[in-house]
Design an enzyme around this catalytic site. Structure first.
Site, PDB file in Angstrom:
ATOM      1  N   ASP A  52      -4.757  11.744  23.341  1.00  0.00           N
ATOM      2  CA  ASP A  52      -4.906  11.368  21.939  1.00  0.00           C
ATOM      3  C   ASP A  52      -4.325  12.414  20.996  1.00  0.00           C
ATOM      4  OD1 ASP A  52      -6.197   9.012  22.585  1.00  0.00           O
ATOM      5  OD2 ASP A  52      -8.206   9.875  22.393  1.00  0.00           O
ATOM      6  N   TYR A 110      -9.608  17.922  33.558  1.00  0.00           N
ATOM      7  CA  TYR A 110      -9.640  18.190  32.126  1.00  0.00           C
ATOM      8  C   TYR A 110     -10.555  19.384  31.852  1.00  0.00           C
ATOM      9  CZ  TYR A 110      -7.543  13.664  30.823  1.00  0.00           C
ATOM     10  OH  TYR A 110      -6.698  12.603  30.656  1.00  0.00           O
TER      11      TYR A 110
END
Length: 246
Positions: A52, A110
């Site tokens: 994003d 992540y």
């Protein structure tokens, strides 16, 4: 025809995200433009997945097909010479023709970076989420809570509202929490992640750290499949795609 694999590091602050969008500056579009400058052709660049707006990466993986005779290992150097400084190709190499950055992936790692200090940081304002609680986070409780996320679960409670995904079952292999001074790093390894899943889990662990959620209630929250039961969605700028697993 050759298949070229890229490992990419980027600061996502000035981009709309990975995915190309009309009238917006994306990571994907920027790299495709650089490839065109080097090869004369504009191939499709296939990323391992979207990140994003504001999300960063140490190890995003992408591939493209080309008939260019440029040495595969030199693509990194050549592309870096024309890319902006906030995008760097770490390595480039030739891979099998059936390799696909997205469909060949078996997992991802992540991390989420939190700065727990009385004052914010000028240097890390776009790189870490600042929490200005005067009292330090309860790291032991956060570590205890993190263990409940490991395994295969329906993570509907940790998926952004409005997501079109019907199957919310994912497997998290490991959650690691490390501390370096005022910085706290949450690391997640798994076979895949729902939209905003890492940011919501990080927000939930942060709520545990400040006493808003009890660490013993995490499994109950998971089983509720209710987004309202979980913590806040932390901002994008603390999130990093560390690596893609193949």
């Amino acid at each position: 025809m050759r298949n070229i694999n890229l490992i990419i590091e980027y600061d996502g602050t000035n981009y709309c995200g990975w995915q190309s969008q009309k009238n917006a500056n994306s990571i994907q579009e920027t790299i495709q433009t650089a490839i065109e400058k080097i090869t004369g052709d504009r191939p499709n660049l296939y990323g391992s997945g979207r990140t994003d707006k504001g999300v960063h990466a140490f190890g995003q993986t992408a591939n493209f097909f080309t008939e260019s005779k440029v040495n595969a290992e030199k693509f990194a150097y050549n592309l870096n010479s024309v890319l902006p400084k906030d995008i760097v190709i770490k390595t480039s190499c030739e891979v099998d023709m059936d390799f696909h950055a997205r469909y060949s992936a078996v997992g991802k790692e992540y991390s989420y970076l939190i700065l727990n200090s009385k004052q914010p940081s000028a240097l890390y304002r776009n790189l870490a989420y600042h929490i200005n609680y005067c009292e330090k986070l309860n790291i032991d409780e956060m570590v205890s809570a993190s263990k409940a996320f490991v395994g295969t679960h329906d993570f509907s409670a940790f998926m952004a509202k409005g997501s079109s995904i019907k199957d919310a079952i994912r497997t998290i292999d490991e959650v690691v929490i490390t501390q370096d001074g005022e910085f706290l790093k949450l690391i997640f390894r798994g076979n895949g992640f729902l939209y905003n899943m890492v940011r919501i889990i990080s927000g939930t662990l942060l709520f545990v750290g400040v006493g808003k959620i009890n660490s013993k209630d995490i499994l109950e929250i998971i089983n509720s499949k209710n987004r309202i039961q979980a913590g806040m969605t932390l901002p994008a700028h603390g999130l990093y795609l560390e690596k893609v697993l193949y």
